[in-house]
Design an enzyme around this catalytic site. Structure first.
Site, mmCIF file in Angstrom:
data_model
loop_
_atom_site.group_PDB
_atom_site.id
_atom_site.type_symbol
_atom_site.label_atom_id
_atom_site.label_comp_id
_atom_site.label_asym_id
_atom_site.label_seq_id
_atom_site.Cartn_x
_atom_site.Cartn_y
_atom_site.Cartn_z
ATOM 1 N N ASN A 1 4.179 3.919 -36.475
ATOM 2 C CA ASN A 1 2.675 4.558 -36.895
ATOM 3 C C ASN A 1 1.645 3.823 -36.188
ATOM 4 O OD1 ASN A 1 4.460 6.439 -38.356
ATOM 5 N ND2 ASN A 1 3.734 5.220 -40.341
ATOM 6 N N GLY B 1 10.963 7.863 -43.898
ATOM 7 C CA GLY B 1 9.894 8.673 -43.276
ATOM 8 C C GLY B 1 10.002 8.699 -41.699
ATOM 9 N N THR B 2 11.204 8.666 -41.034
ATOM 10 C CA THR B 2 11.218 8.824 -39.866
ATOM 11 C C THR B 2 12.162 9.954 -39.449
ATOM 12 O OG1 THR B 2 11.313 7.977 -37.465
ATOM 13 C CG2 THR B 2 12.560 6.716 -39.318
ATOM 14 N N ARG C 1 -8.151 11.664 -34.575
ATOM 15 C CA ARG C 1 -7.208 10.994 -35.245
ATOM 16 C C ARG C 1 -7.703 9.632 -35.803
ATOM 17 N NH1 ARG C 1 -1.688 10.972 -32.667
ATOM 18 N NH2 ARG C 1 -1.040 9.870 -34.200
ATOM 19 N N CYS D 1 -7.523 -0.567 -20.970
ATOM 20 C CA CYS D 1 -7.896 0.038 -19.668
ATOM 21 C C CYS D 1 -6.732 0.530 -18.659
ATOM 22 C CB CYS D 1 -8.824 -0.919 -19.012
ATOM 23 S SG CYS D 1 -9.222 -0.465 -17.163
ATOM 24 N N TYR E 1 -7.072 12.048 -29.809
ATOM 25 C CA TYR E 1 -7.259 10.903 -30.371
ATOM 26 C C TYR E 1 -8.634 10.386 -31.142
ATOM 27 C CZ TYR E 1 -2.507 9.766 -29.000
ATOM 28 O OH TYR E 1 -1.203 9.770 -28.659
ATOM 29 N N ASN F 1 13.765 9.457 -47.280
ATOM 30 C CA ASN F 1 13.463 10.684 -46.826
ATOM 31 C C ASN F 1 13.300 11.901 -47.553
ATOM 32 O OD1 ASN F 1 12.674 12.578 -44.387
ATOM 33 N ND2 ASN F 1 13.226 10.995 -42.953
ATOM 34 N N HIS G 1 4.677 1.439 -31.520
ATOM 35 C CA HIS G 1 4.095 2.368 -30.716
ATOM 36 C C HIS G 1 2.439 2.143 -30.709
ATOM 37 C CE1 HIS G 1 7.788 5.552 -31.394
ATOM 38 N NE2 HIS G 1 7.910 4.584 -30.406
HETATM 39 C C1 BJW Z 1 8.910 12.158 -45.311
HETATM 40 C C2 BJW Z 1 7.594 12.417 -46.135
HETATM 41 C C3 BJW Z 1 7.329 11.513 -47.334
HETATM 42 C C4 BJW Z 1 7.617 13.631 -44.480
HETATM 43 N N1 BJW Z 1 8.386 10.956 -47.864
HETATM 44 N N2 BJW Z 1 9.618 11.437 -45.897
HETATM 45 C C5 BJW Z 1 16.812 12.501 -24.218
HETATM 46 C C6 BJW Z 1 17.661 11.696 -25.108
HETATM 47 C C7 BJW Z 1 17.260 10.456 -25.692
HETATM 48 C C8 BJW Z 1 15.989 9.838 -25.449
HETATM 49 C C9 BJW Z 1 15.153 10.628 -24.586
HETATM 50 C C10 BJW Z 1 15.619 11.805 -23.992
HETATM 51 N N3 BJW Z 1 14.725 12.429 -23.004
HETATM 52 C C11 BJW Z 1 13.827 11.400 -22.998
HETATM 53 C C12 BJW Z 1 13.819 10.335 -23.960
HETATM 54 C C13 BJW Z 1 13.143 9.259 -24.349
HETATM 55 C C14 BJW Z 1 11.885 9.624 -25.325
HETATM 56 C C15 BJW Z 1 12.531 10.062 -26.508
HETATM 57 O O1 BJW Z 1 13.060 9.718 -27.252
HETATM 58 N N4 BJW Z 1 12.268 11.483 -26.439
HETATM 59 C C16 BJW Z 1 12.970 12.482 -27.559
HETATM 60 C C17 BJW Z 1 11.655 13.387 -28.204
HETATM 61 C C18 BJW Z 1 14.307 13.227 -27.021
HETATM 62 N N5 BJW Z 1 11.349 8.238 -25.547
HETATM 63 C C19 BJW Z 1 10.349 7.650 -25.151
HETATM 64 O O2 BJW Z 1 9.826 8.157 -23.920
HETATM 65 C C20 BJW Z 1 10.082 6.207 -25.281
HETATM 66 N N6 BJW Z 1 10.186 5.504 -24.330
HETATM 67 C C21 BJW Z 1 11.380 5.180 -23.795
HETATM 68 O O3 BJW Z 1 12.438 5.767 -23.954
HETATM 69 O O4 BJW Z 1 11.078 4.224 -22.838
HETATM 70 C C22 BJW Z 1 12.146 3.938 -21.889
HETATM 71 C C23 BJW Z 1 12.852 2.788 -22.284
HETATM 72 C C24 BJW Z 1 12.715 2.261 -23.576
HETATM 73 C C25 BJW Z 1 13.579 1.005 -23.891
HETATM 74 C C26 BJW Z 1 14.540 0.943 -23.237
HETATM 75 C C27 BJW Z 1 15.081 1.519 -22.101
HETATM 76 C C28 BJW Z 1 14.208 2.477 -21.562
HETATM 77 C C29 BJW Z 1 8.817 6.227 -25.857
HETATM 78 C C30 BJW Z 1 8.368 7.047 -27.428
HETATM 79 C C31 BJW Z 1 7.061 7.033 -27.641
HETATM 80 C C32 BJW Z 1 6.588 7.864 -28.747
HETATM 81 N N7 BJW Z 1 5.373 8.124 -28.894
HETATM 82 C C33 BJW Z 1 4.684 8.955 -30.047
HETATM 83 C C34 BJW Z 1 3.310 9.009 -29.958
HETATM 84 C C35 BJW Z 1 2.715 7.679 -30.205
HETATM 85 C C36 BJW Z 1 1.351 7.867 -30.252
HETATM 86 C C37 BJW Z 1 0.786 8.590 -31.525
HETATM 87 O O5 BJW Z 1 1.034 8.559 -32.661
HETATM 88 O O6 BJW Z 1 0.058 9.519 -31.115
HETATM 89 O O7 BJW Z 1 5.329 8.418 -31.431
HETATM 90 S S1 BJW Z 1 5.567 10.586 -30.271
HETATM 91 C C38 BJW Z 1 5.618 10.322 -32.151
HETATM 92 O O8 BJW Z 1 7.301 10.399 -32.432
HETATM 93 C C39 BJW Z 1 5.258 9.250 -32.506
HETATM 94 C C40 BJW Z 1 6.019 8.765 -33.684
HETATM 95 O O9 BJW Z 1 5.883 7.333 -33.687
HETATM 96 C C41 BJW Z 1 7.287 9.221 -33.384
HETATM 97 C C42 BJW Z 1 8.242 9.338 -34.169
HETATM 98 O O10 BJW Z 1 8.061 10.253 -35.062
HETATM 99 P P1 BJW Z 1 8.228 10.177 -36.544
HETATM 100 O O11 BJW Z 1 7.523 8.971 -37.091
HETATM 101 O O12 BJW Z 1 9.939 10.016 -36.766
HETATM 102 O O13 BJW Z 1 7.605 11.322 -37.514
HETATM 103 P P2 BJW Z 1 8.185 12.743 -37.543
HETATM 104 O O14 BJW Z 1 7.179 13.869 -37.750
HETATM 105 O O15 BJW Z 1 9.293 13.191 -36.457
HETATM 106 O O16 BJW Z 1 9.218 12.658 -38.749
HETATM 107 C C43 BJW Z 1 8.524 12.475 -40.068
HETATM 108 C C44 BJW Z 1 9.641 12.271 -40.968
HETATM 109 O O17 BJW Z 1 9.181 11.977 -42.242
HETATM 110 C C45 BJW Z 1 10.685 13.395 -40.986
HETATM 111 O O18 BJW Z 1 11.957 13.166 -41.096
HETATM 112 C C46 BJW Z 1 10.353 13.939 -42.731
HETATM 113 O O19 BJW Z 1 11.557 14.426 -43.266
HETATM 114 C C47 BJW Z 1 9.896 12.876 -43.247
HETATM 115 N N8 BJW Z 1 8.878 12.821 -44.397
HETATM 116 N N9 BJW Z 1 7.014 13.683 -45.291
HETATM 117 C C48 BJW Z 1 9.483 10.562 -46.957
HETATM 118 N N10 BJW Z 1 6.342 12.258 -48.209
HETATM 119 ZN ZN ZN Z 2 -10.680 -2.397 -16.559
#
Ligand code: BJW
Ligand code: ZN
Length: 242
Positions: free
Chosen positions: A97, A181-182, A64, A122, A61, A207, A114
Site C-alpha cells: 500500500n 488483504g492482498t 488519492r 523527478c 494520484y 482475507n 510499491h
Molecule cells: C479484504 C478486505 C478486508 C478486501 N479485509 N481483506 C504475468 C505473470 C506474472 C507476472 C506478470 C505477468 N505479466 C506482467 C507481470 C508482472 C506484473 C504483474 O504482476 N502483473 C499481474 C497483474 C499479472 N508485475 C509488475 O510489473 C511488477 N514489477 C515487475 O514484475 O518487475 C519486474 C521484476 C521484478 C522483480 C524481479 C524480476 C523482475 C510491479 C508491480 C507494481 C504494482 N503496482 C500497483 C500500483 C502501485 C501504485 C498505486 O497504488 O497506485 O500496486 S498495481 C496494484 O496492485 C497496487 C497494489 O499494491 C497491487 C496489489 O493489489 P492488492 O493489494 O493485492 O489489492 P487487490 O485489490 O488486488 O486485492 C484486495 C484484496 O483484499 C482482495 O483479496 C480482497 O478479497 C481483500 N479484501 N477488503 C480483508 N476488509
Molecule cells: Zn529533476
C-alpha cells in the site's frame, strides 16, 4: 487448525495489501467498486501511461493523495502495531500500500515495496521531494533542480518494486509469514508467500476471500481484517484466549 502462539524470538513477516485499508474507506483495486473501475490500469499505473498522458495520471494520484487527509487507520492496522510491540526487531512489515496508514497507526519498521503517495520523484534526474512540498495546483508539477516532470514515487507495472532483496532475506528467515488483504495477483509481491513456504515458514492468510495464491497458505482466516485481526493477534501473542 493449529493453535499457534508467537514468542518474542519468533521471526514474523507480514505482507499487507489494499484489503487492510478497505475498512478505513480506501477502495481496493480489484473488488467490484475498485479504484481502477473508471480507469484502465495501463493508463494510470504504467510508465507508458504516464509518458502518454501525465496530466491524467497526476489527476488520479492527486485525488488519492487528497483522500489521505480524510482517512484513519482501522483496527487491523492497530493490531499490527501491537504485534510489532510484542516481537520488536523480529517483526517485519511489508506493505504494497502507498497510503501510509501503517505508519500513521504507529508501526515503525515498514517496507513500502510499491512506494508511497507521500513522496514524488523527478522523472528526469531522480530527485525526490515530499508530496507536501509540491505545488499541486500545477497540472504537471516540475522538479526544482532540473525542471523535469515530477511523478508520484510509486511502483507501476513494469517497474521493479523497492527493497526486494531485503524482503526476500527477511522472508527466507521467517518462522511465520502472514498475508493480509492482498489478492495474490500482482508479482513479485505474490511470490513472497511462495518463497516463505519453500523456506518452511508457517503461512497464515487473512482475507475476506481466498487469494489467488491460497495453495501456499497453511492456515486461512476468512473475514474483514479490521474485525478479525485484533483478536487473532491477541491470541497469537497469548494476551487472551479468543
Ligand atoms: C479484504 C478486505 C478486508 C478486501 N479485509 N481483506 C504475468 C505473470 C506474472 C507476472 C506478470 C505477468 N505479466 C506482467 C507481470 C508482472 C506484473 C504483474 O504482476 N502483473 C499481474 C497483474 C499479472 N508485475 C509488475 O510489473 C511488477 N514489477 C515487475 O514484475 O518487475 C519486474 C521484476 C521484478 C522483480 C524481479 C524480476 C523482475 C510491479 C508491480 C507494481 C504494482 N503496482 C500497483 C500500483 C502501485 C501504485 C498505486 O497504488 O497506485 O500496486 S498495481 C496494484 O496492485 C497496487 C497494489 O499494491 C497491487 C496489489 O493489489 P492488492 O493489494 O493485492 O489489492 P487487490 O485489490 O488486488 O486485492 C484486495 C484484496 O483484499 C482482495 O483479496 C480482497 O478479497 C481483500 N479484501 N477488503 C480483508 N476488509
Ligand atoms: Zn529533476
Amino acid at each position: 487448525m493449529t493453535d499457534i502462539r508467537f514468542n518474542p524470538n519468533h521471526k514474523v513477516v507480514v505482507l499487507t495489501g489494499a484489503g487492510i485499508s478497505a475498512e478505513s474507506g480506501i477502495k481496493t483495486f480489484r473488488d467490484n467498486n475498485g479504484l481502477w473501475e473508471s480507469h484502465n490500469v495501463y493508463d494510470v499505473a504504467t510508465p507508458e501511461g504516464f509518458s502518454s498522458n501525465p496530466r491524467l495520471v497526476w489527476q488520479f494520484y492527486k485525488q488519492r493523495y487528497a483522500q489521505l487527509s480524510q482517512v484513519e487507520p482501522n483496527a487491523g492496522h492497530y493490531a499490527l502495531v501491537e504485534l510489532e510491540h510484542f516481537l520488536k526487531k523480529n517483526f517485519c512489515l511489508v506493505t504494497q500500500n502507498i497510503d501510509g496508514l501503517h505508519k500513521k497507526a504507529g508501526n515503525t519498521e515498514i517496507i513500502e515495496m510499491h512506494g508511497t503517495l507521500k513522496k514524488v520523484l523527478c522523472s528526469k534526474c531522480n530527485s525526490k521531494y515530499k508530496m507536501s512540498e509540491v505545488n499541486l495546483e500545477e497540472e504537471l508539477p516540475r522538479c526544482l533542480s532540473c525542471n523535469g516532470i515530477l511523478r508520484p514515487d510509486v511502483v507501476w507495472f513494469g517497474e521493479v518494486p523497492y527493497k526486494l532483496e531485503l524482503i526476500s532475506r527477511k522472508t527466507m528467515m521467517a518462522d511465520f509469514f502472514i498475508v493480509i488483504g492482498t489478492s495474490g495477483v500482482v508479482y513479485p509481491a505474490a511470490h513472497f508467500l511462495i518463497l516463505a513456504k519453500q523456506n518452511n515458514a508457517y503461512t497464515i492468510g487473512v482475507n475476506k476471500d481466498l487469494p489467488d495464491n491460497y495453495h501456499f497458505i497453511d492456515e486461512f482466516h476468512k473475514g474483514l481484517s479490521g474485525s478479525i485481526l485484533p483478536s487473532l493477534v491477541k491470541k497469537w501473542i497469548n494476551h487472551e484466549q479468543s
